[in-house]
Design a protein around this motif. Sequence first.
Motif, mmCIF file in Angstrom:
data_model
loop_
_atom_site.group_PDB
_atom_site.id
_atom_site.type_symbol
_atom_site.label_atom_id
_atom_site.label_comp_id
_atom_site.label_asym_id
_atom_site.label_seq_id
_atom_site.Cartn_x
_atom_site.Cartn_y
_atom_site.Cartn_z
ATOM 1 N N THR A 46 0.840 -1.194 0.000
ATOM 2 C CA THR A 46 0.000 0.000 0.000
ATOM 3 C C THR A 46 0.878 1.248 0.000
ATOM 4 O O THR A 46 1.791 1.364 0.821
ATOM 5 N N ALA A 47 0.620 2.168 -0.925
ATOM 6 C CA ALA A 47 1.328 3.450 -0.970
ATOM 7 C C ALA A 47 0.397 4.551 -0.479
ATOM 8 O O ALA A 47 -0.809 4.530 -0.752
ATOM 9 N N ILE A 48 0.954 5.504 0.268
ATOM 10 C CA ILE A 48 0.203 6.655 0.752
ATOM 11 C C ILE A 48 0.828 7.897 0.139
ATOM 12 O O ILE A 48 2.031 8.132 0.275
ATOM 13 N N MET A 49 0.002 8.698 -0.554
ATOM 14 C CA MET A 49 0.484 9.890 -1.235
ATOM 15 C C MET A 49 -0.319 11.112 -0.803
ATOM 16 O O MET A 49 -1.424 10.992 -0.262
ATOM 17 N N GLY A 50 0.243 12.273 -1.069
ATOM 18 C CA GLY A 50 -0.441 13.521 -0.777
ATOM 19 C C GLY A 50 0.551 14.656 -0.740
ATOM 20 O O GLY A 50 1.754 14.432 -0.569
ATOM 21 N N PRO A 51 0.080 15.890 -0.885
ATOM 22 C CA PRO A 51 0.991 17.036 -0.851
ATOM 23 C C PRO A 51 1.593 17.221 0.531
ATOM 24 O O PRO A 51 1.146 16.616 1.518
ATOM 25 N N SER A 52 2.612 18.049 0.620
ATOM 26 C CA SER A 52 3.232 18.373 1.900
ATOM 27 C C SER A 52 2.175 18.917 2.855
ATOM 28 O O SER A 52 1.375 19.775 2.485
ATOM 29 N N GLY A 53 2.154 18.388 4.076
ATOM 30 C CA GLY A 53 1.167 18.817 5.051
ATOM 31 C C GLY A 53 -0.155 18.096 4.970
ATOM 32 O O GLY A 53 -1.098 18.426 5.689
ATOM 33 N N SER A 54 -0.253 17.065 4.111
ATOM 34 C CA SER A 54 -1.518 16.340 3.941
ATOM 35 C C SER A 54 -1.801 15.381 5.086
ATOM 36 O O SER A 54 -2.937 14.942 5.268
ATOM 37 N N GLY A 55 -0.737 15.012 5.832
ATOM 38 C CA GLY A 55 -0.906 14.082 6.941
ATOM 39 C C GLY A 55 -0.397 12.684 6.656
ATOM 40 O O GLY A 55 -0.530 11.790 7.492
ATOM 41 N N LYS A 56 0.222 12.475 5.491
ATOM 42 C CA LYS A 56 0.609 11.109 5.112
ATOM 43 C C LYS A 56 1.676 10.531 6.042
ATOM 44 O O LYS A 56 1.570 9.374 6.454
ATOM 45 N N SER A 57 2.697 11.318 6.376
ATOM 46 C CA SER A 57 3.728 10.810 7.284
ATOM 47 C C SER A 57 3.187 10.655 8.704
ATOM 48 O O SER A 57 3.533 9.700 9.407
ATOM 49 N N GLN A 203 4.890 -10.451 2.369
ATOM 50 C CA GLN A 203 5.124 -9.353 3.298
ATOM 51 C C GLN A 203 4.093 -8.240 3.073
ATOM 52 O O GLN A 203 3.646 -8.029 1.944
ATOM 53 N N THR A 204 3.719 -7.568 4.143
ATOM 54 C CA THR A 204 2.847 -6.392 4.056
ATOM 55 C C THR A 204 3.709 -5.139 4.135
ATOM 56 O O THR A 204 4.545 -5.020 5.032
ATOM 57 N N ILE A 205 3.511 -4.209 3.193
ATOM 58 C CA ILE A 205 4.305 -2.975 3.173
ATOM 59 C C ILE A 205 3.387 -1.773 3.038
ATOM 60 O O ILE A 205 2.447 -1.771 2.239
ATOM 61 N N VAL A 206 3.662 -0.759 3.844
ATOM 62 C CA VAL A 206 3.006 0.550 3.725
ATOM 63 C C VAL A 206 4.098 1.570 3.437
ATOM 64 O O VAL A 206 5.031 1.725 4.229
ATOM 65 N N MET A 207 3.990 2.251 2.306
ATOM 66 C CA MET A 207 5.037 3.183 1.875
ATOM 67 C C MET A 207 4.471 4.578 1.673
ATOM 68 O O MET A 207 3.499 4.770 0.932
ATOM 69 N N VAL A 208 5.080 5.562 2.315
ATOM 70 C CA VAL A 208 4.775 6.962 2.039
ATOM 71 C C VAL A 208 5.707 7.444 0.938
ATOM 72 O O VAL A 208 6.927 7.230 0.997
ATOM 73 N N THR A 209 5.148 8.051 -0.098
ATOM 74 C CA THR A 209 5.969 8.543 -1.199
ATOM 75 C C THR A 209 5.290 9.729 -1.874
ATOM 76 O O THR A 209 4.072 9.879 -1.806
ATOM 77 N N HIS A 210 6.101 10.555 -2.516
ATOM 78 C CA HIS A 210 5.566 11.635 -3.350
ATOM 79 C C HIS A 210 5.773 11.313 -4.828
ATOM 80 O O HIS A 210 5.366 12.079 -5.704
ATOM 81 N N ASP A 211 6.412 10.160 -5.104
ATOM 82 C CA ASP A 211 6.851 9.812 -6.450
ATOM 83 C C ASP A 211 5.823 8.895 -7.128
ATOM 84 O O ASP A 211 5.624 7.752 -6.697
ATOM 85 N N ASP A 219 0.175 -2.202 -4.767
ATOM 86 C CA ASP A 219 -1.109 -2.789 -5.150
ATOM 87 C C ASP A 219 -2.233 -1.764 -5.044
ATOM 88 O O ASP A 219 -3.250 -1.873 -5.729
ATOM 89 N N ARG A 220 -2.034 -0.789 -4.179
ATOM 90 C CA ARG A 220 -3.088 0.187 -3.878
ATOM 91 C C ARG A 220 -2.436 1.499 -3.486
ATOM 92 O O ARG A 220 -1.412 1.504 -2.802
ATOM 93 N N VAL A 221 -3.012 2.602 -3.940
ATOM 94 C CA VAL A 221 -2.522 3.927 -3.570
ATOM 95 C C VAL A 221 -3.653 4.694 -2.892
ATOM 96 O O VAL A 221 -4.761 4.799 -3.437
ATOM 97 N N VAL A 222 -3.364 5.207 -1.702
ATOM 98 C CA VAL A 222 -4.322 6.007 -0.940
ATOM 99 C C VAL A 222 -3.836 7.450 -0.962
ATOM 100 O O VAL A 222 -2.667 7.726 -0.668
ATOM 101 N N PHE A 223 -4.725 8.381 -1.315
ATOM 102 C CA PHE A 223 -4.372 9.797 -1.426
ATOM 103 C C PHE A 223 -4.964 10.581 -0.261
ATOM 104 O O PHE A 223 -6.158 10.465 0.029
ATOM 105 N N LEU A 224 -4.116 11.393 0.383
ATOM 106 C CA LEU A 224 -4.549 12.244 1.485
ATOM 107 C C LEU A 224 -4.463 13.707 1.083
ATOM 108 O O LEU A 224 -3.612 14.100 0.275
ATOM 109 N N ALA A 225 -5.337 14.524 1.671
ATOM 110 C CA ALA A 225 -5.275 15.983 1.536
ATOM 111 C C ALA A 225 -5.908 16.574 2.786
ATOM 112 O O ALA A 225 -7.002 16.154 3.193
#
Length: 259
Positions: A46-57, A203-211, A219-225
């Motif tokens: 699972t990837a987590i994306m969003g602009p700076s300050g979105s809360g992803k980290s 393995q289960t992986i959760v990755m924060v990325t801007h790329d 497998d899945r991308v979750v977008f935060l704002a």
Amino acid sequence: MTMSVLDAAQPAAARAVDVWKVYGSGETEVAALRGITLSVEAGKFTAIMGPSGSGKSTLMHCLAGLDTVDRGELFVGDTTLTGMSDKQLTQLRRDRVGFIFQQFNLLPTLTAQENILLPLAIAGRKHDQEWFDRVVDTVGLRPRLGHRPSELSGGQQQRVACARALLSRPDVIFADEPTGNLDSRSGAEVLSFLRASVREFNQTIVMVTHDPNAASYADRVVFLADGNIVSEINDPTEDVVLDTIKQLDANANRVMETA
């Protein structure tokens, strides 16, 4: 594919239920997370994306037990993190969670092999040699095990960090911008290894990325704002991720214009 009763009963690898995280108070109050509910499927990337300050980290740190929340519940497997003491959280992170950071976090005086084995050594646990060999060969580090970090490229150092995270067979690995300090070739090598660890080791992986390219390995991308989940896609491609980001940016601009 039809889900079996056993699969349906299996808990998610990690969950957030109506989670709020607030910094400051009064006029300086900022809500980093606003009632987020998210389930991370076991054996998936699972990837987590969003602009700076979105809360992803912030979300990742809370899911990993590195930070607490003001409201809501957090789970790793069927274990609730809410209300755990610092000692309990430390033990959970040591025994059930793996971490990969942008800065590698390797000890400069230790060899690659010693860095990989360090968390198990600290925990007083013996490593499974067969599993160690399999992880090392999958990540392609066999010829470099006796080298210290200063003798390794950035990509090799990050692969050491990946192997270290995987060696304890954690319930979930959290990766915070794992390719942020790497060139495109080294980044692709690390992402390919993470993808392989999901496919081959479950393995289960959760990755924060801007790329967007990095996100396309998931497998899945979750977008935060603004501390909210605003969109998600399954089986992403780089183009679809880019298009989603553009659409979310356009929607945000329209909201600002009408505010």
